[in-house]
Motif scaffolding. Structure first.
Motif, PDB file in Angstrom:
ATOM      1  N   ILE A   1       0.854  -1.178   0.000  1.00 45.45           N
ATOM      2  CA  ILE A   1       0.000   0.000   0.000  1.00 45.45           C
ATOM      3  C   ILE A   1       0.898   1.239   0.000  1.00 45.45           C
ATOM      4  O   ILE A   1       1.736   1.402   0.903  1.00 45.45           O
ATOM      5  CB  ILE A   1      -0.915   0.030   1.239  1.00 45.45           C
ATOM      6  N   PRO A   2       0.749   2.134  -0.987  1.00 45.34           N
ATOM      7  CA  PRO A   2       1.552   3.361  -0.984  1.00 45.34           C
ATOM      8  C   PRO A   2       0.963   4.392  -0.029  1.00 45.34           C
ATOM      9  O   PRO A   2      -0.258   4.473   0.139  1.00 45.34           O
ATOM     10  CB  PRO A   2       1.455   3.836  -2.439  1.00 45.34           C
ATOM     11  N   SER A   3       1.859   5.192   0.584  1.00 43.40           N
ATOM     12  CA  SER A   3       1.374   6.249   1.471  1.00 43.40           C
ATOM     13  C   SER A   3       2.443   7.310   1.647  1.00 43.40           C
ATOM     14  O   SER A   3       3.572   6.999   2.064  1.00 43.40           O
ATOM     15  CB  SER A   3       0.983   5.665   2.831  1.00 43.40           C
ATOM     16  N   ASN A   4       2.098   8.525   1.320  1.00 45.84           N
ATOM     17  CA  ASN A   4       2.962   9.695   1.542  1.00 45.84           C
ATOM     18  C   ASN A   4       4.359   9.507   0.949  1.00 45.84           C
ATOM     19  O   ASN A   4       5.366   9.849   1.560  1.00 45.84           O
ATOM     20  CB  ASN A   4       3.063  10.005   3.043  1.00 45.84           C
ATOM     21  N   GLY A   5       4.435   8.936  -0.266  1.00 44.04           N
ATOM     22  CA  GLY A   5       5.713   8.759  -0.947  1.00 44.04           C
ATOM     23  C   GLY A   5       6.451   7.493  -0.588  1.00 44.04           C
ATOM     24  O   GLY A   5       7.538   7.237  -1.112  1.00 44.04           O
ATOM     25  N   ASN A   6       5.901   6.684   0.292  1.00 44.67           N
ATOM     26  CA  ASN A   6       6.527   5.422   0.696  1.00 44.67           C
ATOM     27  C   ASN A   6       5.660   4.239   0.271  1.00 44.67           C
ATOM     28  O   ASN A   6       4.468   4.391  -0.003  1.00 44.67           O
ATOM     29  CB  ASN A   6       6.728   5.382   2.213  1.00 44.67           C
TER      30      ASN A   6
ATOM     31  N   THR B   1      -6.894   8.034  -3.741  1.00 44.28           N
ATOM     32  CA  THR B   1      -7.027   6.730  -4.379  1.00 44.28           C
ATOM     33  C   THR B   1      -5.658   6.068  -4.413  1.00 44.28           C
ATOM     34  O   THR B   1      -4.690   6.641  -4.916  1.00 44.28           O
ATOM     35  CB  THR B   1      -7.574   6.871  -5.809  1.00 44.28           C
ATOM     36  N   LYS B   2      -5.581   4.868  -3.868  1.00 45.71           N
ATOM     37  CA  LYS B   2      -4.295   4.167  -3.777  1.00 45.71           C
ATOM     38  C   LYS B   2      -4.332   2.886  -4.608  1.00 45.71           C
ATOM     39  O   LYS B   2      -5.361   2.199  -4.664  1.00 45.71           O
ATOM     40  CB  LYS B   2      -3.972   3.818  -2.329  1.00 45.71           C
ATOM     41  N   ALA B   3      -3.186   2.588  -5.246  1.00 43.82           N
ATOM     42  CA  ALA B   3      -3.051   1.337  -6.001  1.00 43.82           C
ATOM     43  C   ALA B   3      -2.559   0.257  -5.052  1.00 43.82           C
ATOM     44  O   ALA B   3      -1.406   0.293  -4.588  1.00 43.82           O
ATOM     45  CB  ALA B   3      -2.088   1.510  -7.156  1.00 43.82           C
TER      46      ALA B   3
ATOM     47  N   SER C   1      -2.504  -5.178  -9.535  1.00 44.65           N
ATOM     48  CA  SER C   1      -2.819  -4.018  -8.697  1.00 44.65           C
ATOM     49  C   SER C   1      -4.259  -3.572  -8.963  1.00 44.65           C
ATOM     50  O   SER C   1      -4.778  -3.739 -10.074  1.00 44.65           O
ATOM     51  CB  SER C   1      -1.868  -2.854  -8.987  1.00 44.65           C
ATOM     52  N   PHE C   2      -4.880  -2.991  -7.948  1.00 48.58           N
ATOM     53  CA  PHE C   2      -6.244  -2.461  -8.073  1.00 48.58           C
ATOM     54  C   PHE C   2      -6.340  -1.238  -7.170  1.00 48.58           C
ATOM     55  O   PHE C   2      -5.463  -0.999  -6.320  1.00 48.58           O
ATOM     56  CB  PHE C   2      -7.281  -3.527  -7.688  1.00 48.58           C
ATOM     57  N   GLU C   3      -7.389  -0.442  -7.324  1.00 49.40           N
ATOM     58  CA  GLU C   3      -7.488   0.837  -6.633  1.00 49.40           C
ATOM     59  C   GLU C   3      -8.571   0.824  -5.564  1.00 49.40           C
ATOM     60  O   GLU C   3      -9.671   0.299  -5.772  1.00 49.40           O
ATOM     61  CB  GLU C   3      -7.766   1.959  -7.632  1.00 49.40           C
ATOM     62  N   LEU C   4      -8.223   1.424  -4.421  1.00 50.49           N
ATOM     63  CA  LEU C   4      -9.155   1.651  -3.330  1.00 50.49           C
ATOM     64  C   LEU C   4      -8.931   3.062  -2.787  1.00 50.49           C
ATOM     65  O   LEU C   4      -7.823   3.605  -2.873  1.00 50.49           O
ATOM     66  CB  LEU C   4      -8.952   0.633  -2.198  1.00 50.49           C
ATOM     67  N   GLU C   5      -9.974   3.630  -2.172  1.00 55.08           N
ATOM     68  CA  GLU C   5      -9.856   4.965  -1.582  1.00 55.08           C
ATOM     69  C   GLU C   5      -9.558   4.859  -0.090  1.00 55.08           C
ATOM     70  O   GLU C   5     -10.147   4.039   0.620  1.00 55.08           O
ATOM     71  CB  GLU C   5     -11.148   5.758  -1.788  1.00 55.08           C
ATOM     72  N   PHE C   6      -8.604   5.718   0.345  1.00 57.86           N
ATOM     73  CA  PHE C   6      -8.256   5.794   1.774  1.00 57.86           C
ATOM     74  C   PHE C   6      -8.473   7.232   2.248  1.00 57.86           C
ATOM     75  O   PHE C   6      -8.222   8.187   1.514  1.00 57.86           O
ATOM     76  CB  PHE C   6      -6.797   5.402   1.991  1.00 57.86           C
ATOM     77  N   TYR C   7      -8.920   7.345   3.528  1.00 60.50           N
ATOM     78  CA  TYR C   7      -9.109   8.681   4.093  1.00 60.50           C
ATOM     79  C   TYR C   7      -8.391   8.777   5.445  1.00 60.50           C
ATOM     80  O   TYR C   7      -8.428   7.855   6.238  1.00 60.50           O
ATOM     81  CB  TYR C   7     -10.604   8.992   4.261  1.00 60.50           C
TER      82      TYR C   7
END
Length: 404
Positions: free
Chosen positions: A338-343, A383-385, A398-404
């Motif tokens: 899961i990608p997050s904030n450039g990581n 939206t995260k891949a 890979s597939f896309e989901l939304e994170f908040y």
């Protein structure tokens, strides 16, 4: 009286005859070679005559010296040996003796320095003036390709500065202006007649990296592959991108293309999805093709079809902290990214609450890690891949989901 006059006349004749018989005949002492020529490589060459050490020297290359008849000029009234009309092998030093008329001699040594013809036929440097700066071309000796980056300068009518091997020749003349928007070939011919051809390519495409998410190099079909390089924009007309196993080729479609200039170089990045029908092979290579040639990645891709993880659905479209993701699909494995904030966060069962049922059709993950959510960084919905993995960190779909 008459008798006396007659006797006087006879005496004078005899006296004169004795004076003439006593005159000495002087013979010439001249015994020099004044000119010595040899036919070398089809040209009549003059030897360098040194009268101090009595040497006659020729400097040539690649000449056949086995049976040459010299052309020699020497002092008048002198004679010379051996016979100058007889052929000689000048591969070794030959001596000629000049005999003066009075018998004095001079011995001349004929030395022919006959080096081998050079086989060197390289371009040693290639430069172009772009704007106010001199740009150095990069010479790849193995492929005989010379490349340079022109940025946005006009290269349609310029002439290069080229340095080549000693004694070699080049065609066309570097002083002739060329349109380097096209590939330009230069032929360099060695002194011995061996030719090599260099192709000059402006803005040569370079595939710098082909990898999966996080740098992984093993893939399942359906996985996303990321490509980085110079001048490999797949949107340019006539460009093609595909995978090859060395025999067959498989076209792929570029997505998320990004291209920009930095220090006169065009950098491009994009990604593509591995076709689902690709047969298993450990040595696929990525290929970019345009009007300047076919360019192949150095790295190889290990791609597997069997047991490829596949996404079918998720229990929600948007997730917040402490939600549980439920993913249904095929060949699921307890590892995702899961990608997050450039990581990139690699989620495994060793550090996270992730689990898969025995049928490998349901993956569950409790989202109890703040760093996965945009609001932790003061950001809105993203939206995260999400990337599936298999055993041994083999990258899957890979597939896309939304994170908040």
């Amino acid at each position: 009286m008459k008798r006396f006059s007659h006797l006087l006349f006879i005496f004078l004749i005899i006296a004169c005859s004795k004076d003439e018989d006593s005159e000495e005949i002087i013979l010439s002492s001249e015994n020099k070679i004044t000119s010595f020529q040899l036919m070398l490589n089809g040209v009549l060459e003059n030897g360098d005559i040194n009268d101090s050490d009595k040497s006659i020297i020729f400097n040539t290359a690649g000449a056949n010296l086995n049976s040459l008849i010299p052309e020699v000029e020497f002092s008048k009234s002198a004679t010379i040996k051996p016979d100058i009309n007889s052929p000689q092998n000048f591969s070794n030093d030959i001596s000629y003796t000049v005999y003066a008329e009075n018998g004095e001699t001079n011995i001349y040594r004929i030395i022919v320095n006959n080096r081998e013809l050079s086989t060197e036929n390289k371009i040693l440097s290639f430069q172009l003036k772009l704007g106010e700066e001199l740009t150095e071309g990069v010479i790849d000796e193995s492929s005989k390709i010379i490349s340079f980056n022109s940025g946005e300068y006009d290269i349609s009518n310029i002439s290069p500065e080229i340095e080549i091997s000693e004694r070699a020749t080049i065609s066309p003349n570097p002083g002739i202006e060329q349109n380097f928007n096209n590939i330009v070939d230069y032929q360099v011919t060695s002194e011995s007649g061996v030719m090599s051809t260099y192709s000059v390519i402006a803005n040569k495409p370079v595939i710098e990296d082909v990898q999966g998410l996080g740098g992984f190099s093993k893939f399942y079909v359906g996985a996303t592959v990321y490509v980085y390089g110079k001048y490999i924009n797949p949107e340019i007309e006539g460009s093609e991108i595909y995978l090859s196993d060395g025999v067959n080729t498989y076209p792929v479609e570029a997505k998320e293309i990004y291209s920009s200039f930095y220090e006169n170089i065009n950098y491009t990045s994009f990604n593509f999805q591995i076709p689902w029908n690709l047969p298993y092979n450990t040595n696929y290579q990525f290929i970019y093709k345009n009007d300047k040639g076919t360019f192949i990645s150095e790295s190889q891709l290990d791609i597997m079809m069997e047991n490829a993880p596949k996404f079918t659905s998720s229990n929600q479209n948007q997730y917040s902290y402490l939600d549980v993701i439920e993913i249904t699909g095929e060949n699921l494995y307890p590892q995702i990214a899961i990608p997050s904030n450039g990581n990139i966060f690699l989620i495994t069962e060793y550090y996270y609450d992730i689990r898969v049922n025995d049928e490998k059709t349901l993956l569950e993950l409790t989202l109890d890690y703040y760093n996965l959510f945009p609001r932790y960084y003061g950001q809105g919905v993203q939206t995260k891949a999400i990337t599936l993995f298999g055993p041994n960190s083999r990258v899957g779909e890979s597939f896309e989901l939304e994170f908040y």
